[in-house]
Design a protein around this motif. Structure first.
Motif, PDB file in Angstrom:
ATOM      1  N   TYR A 184      74.004  60.241 137.226  1.00 46.71           N
ATOM      2  CA  TYR A 184      72.883  60.226 138.411  1.00 46.71           C
ATOM      3  C   TYR A 184      71.984  61.429 138.091  1.00 46.71           C
ATOM      4  O   TYR A 184      70.918  61.479 138.546  1.00 46.71           O
ATOM      5  N   SER A 185      72.830  62.506 137.834  1.00 50.94           N
ATOM      6  CA  SER A 185      71.865  63.760 137.631  1.00 50.94           C
ATOM      7  C   SER A 185      70.746  63.532 136.783  1.00 50.94           C
ATOM      8  O   SER A 185      69.617  64.167 136.743  1.00 50.94           O
ATOM      9  N   ARG A 186      71.080  62.650 135.573  1.00 50.89           N
ATOM     10  CA  ARG A 186      69.902  62.690 134.508  1.00 50.89           C
ATOM     11  C   ARG A 186      68.823  61.741 135.032  1.00 50.89           C
ATOM     12  O   ARG A 186      67.564  62.013 134.705  1.00 50.89           O
ATOM     13  N   VAL A 187      69.343  60.663 135.908  1.00 54.16           N
ATOM     14  CA  VAL A 187      68.325  59.842 136.394  1.00 54.16           C
ATOM     15  C   VAL A 187      67.364  60.432 137.401  1.00 54.16           C
ATOM     16  O   VAL A 187      66.228  60.453 137.322  1.00 54.16           O
ATOM     17  N   LYS A 188      67.898  61.335 138.226  1.00 54.92           N
ATOM     18  CA  LYS A 188      67.345  62.122 139.049  1.00 54.92           C
ATOM     19  C   LYS A 188      66.427  62.939 138.524  1.00 54.92           C
ATOM     20  O   LYS A 188      65.121  63.083 138.843  1.00 54.92           O
ATOM     21  N   ALA A 189      66.730  63.776 137.310  1.00 54.77           N
ATOM     22  CA  ALA A 189      65.927  64.471 136.800  1.00 54.77           C
ATOM     23  C   ALA A 189      64.655  63.641 136.157  1.00 54.77           C
ATOM     24  O   ALA A 189      63.610  64.308 136.081  1.00 54.77           O
ATOM     25  N   ALA A 190      64.974  62.617 135.593  1.00 54.23           N
ATOM     26  CA  ALA A 190      63.937  61.686 134.766  1.00 54.23           C
ATOM     27  C   ALA A 190      62.855  61.348 135.874  1.00 54.23           C
ATOM     28  O   ALA A 190      61.884  61.295 135.764  1.00 54.23           O
TER      29      ALA A 190
END
Length: 383
Positions: free
Chosen positions: A104-110
């Motif tokens: 989720y942290s990567r999706v949020k950043a993207a």
């Protein structure tokens, strides 16, 4: 971190439950013909056709792809196998999507890096700021509980999303433009109208609309609540099944709320999603649940009778007007329409819109189902 690539098949049946529901399939790349759409817009579709597909149907897929390319401008190629075969009663078409598990942290950043509209900025600013999701969820025993109920009990379903590969491409999370993103199968036992210029024949179904809807599922209009639905009591066919160690929810689920989840959020002081398979209303919101933009379906087995990967069906809302293209059911003679709400949802999950572009009703269509489109008149007849 990219964990795995898998294939997800969402299905909705009017007949008794089939063991194929939510089974992962290896997608067979048995493409005989490839139909590529290259146009001024950056979004490109490649339809890999089964050997016996009618050229008129292939042209219908082209028209459906043109619809999405006219409103979304991401520089990606979406690869979809297309074909016809007999499906179960009441099913017009079905979509099987490839997915990847991403933190989720990567999706949020993207999503933050991909902001191009005011809606994007609103949506991102209201995402859960922790690197995990807090939600009201349906446990496998059928009870609704806060998950996690304390920070020491965070599990994979809180930290990792299941993202359709087409959606991941749009967010720059994967770079393989040639990978297969989905497979759409139409029911060969139905009569379809392939020419929308003179309206839809009263005894036929809008093919271009159905194809556009199914493409919408491949692009990411899906919900992990459908997995919760089949895994939990009292009616889930795979219940009880513990989902804690699975990447269950999708980017679209980041905007799924209810009055109960908002009330809980007020108590906790942070966003709380509603990811239950339950008859109670759930809705799409980009401002942390404060504004109910549109109701969502809540589950075939334990919810309102429709897959959660859709807007709420207009027949349940007591109106003739559907919320948008991603309505779960349709009728012969009906011409479904892409709406501003559809585009707002795709914008929120990371697709870039052609600014303020909504196709005129004469250029759009709809289908039904995240994995399957249902004939509404059959569902009503069967009660």
């Amino acid at each position: 971190m990219l964990i795995s690539v898998k294939s997800v098949h969402n299905s909705l049946f009017l007949t008794p439950y089939s063991a194929r529901f939510w089974v992962s399939f290896a997608l067979a790349a048995t493409s005989i013909g490839t139909f590529s759409l290259s146009k001024a817009q950056a979004l490109n579709f490649k339809f890999n056709a089964a050997p016996d597909i009618d050229p008129i149907a292939l042209a219908g897929f082209e028209a459906a792809g043109n619809l999405w390319s006219s409103v979304l401008k991401d520089n990606v190629t979406v690869n979809i196998n297309v074909g016809f075969q007999p499906l179960e009663e009441g099913v017009l078409g079905q979509t099987q999507s490839q997915t990847v598990d991403i933190a989720y942290s990567r999706v949020k950043a993207a999503l933050s890096n991909d902001r191009t509209s005011q809606s994007d900025f609103t949506a991102v600013s209201n995402l859960p700021q922790d690197n995990y999701l807090t939600f009201i969820g349906t446990e496998e025993d059928g009870f609704l509980e806060l998950d996690p109920d304390d920070p020491g009990r965070i599990s994979r379903d809180n930290t990792t999303l299941s993202v359709n590969t087409a959606n991941a491409k749009a967010l720059g999370l994967i770079t393989n433009q040639n990978g297969l993103d989905g497979e759409i199968t139409f029911n060969s036992t139905f009569d379809f109208d392939f020419d929308r210029a003179d309206g839809i024949n009263s005894g036929k179904f809008d093919f271009i609309g159905i194809a556009a809807h199914e493409i919408g599922h491949a692009l990411g209009f899906v919900s992990g609540v459908d997995l919760v639905d089949i895994a939990s009591f009292p009616n889930g066919p795979f219940a009880p099944f513990d989902l804690d160690n699975l990447a269950t929810f999708s980017p679209l689920d980041l905007y799924r709320y209810s009055e109960d989840s908002v009330a809980t959020a007020d108590t906790l002081g942070k966003p709380v999603l509603d990811l239950t398979a339950d008859p109670a209303d759930q809705y799409f919101s980009i401002d942390g649940g404060r504004t109910n933009l549109a109701l969502l379906s809540t589950g075939f087995f334990n919810g309102d009778g429709y897959q959660a990967s859709h807007w709420k069906d207009n027949s349940l809302l007591g109106t003739l007007a559907s919320i948008g293209l991603m309505d779960p059911a349709g009728a012969p003679g009906e011409r479904l329409q892409l709406t501003e709400l559809d585009l707002q949802a795709f914008d929120a999950i990371g697709w870039d819109r052609v600014p303020e572009t909504v196709p005129e009703p004469s250029t759009i269509a709809g289908s039904l189902c995240a994995g399957l489109v249902i004939a509404r008149f059959l569902k009503r007849r069967r009660g």
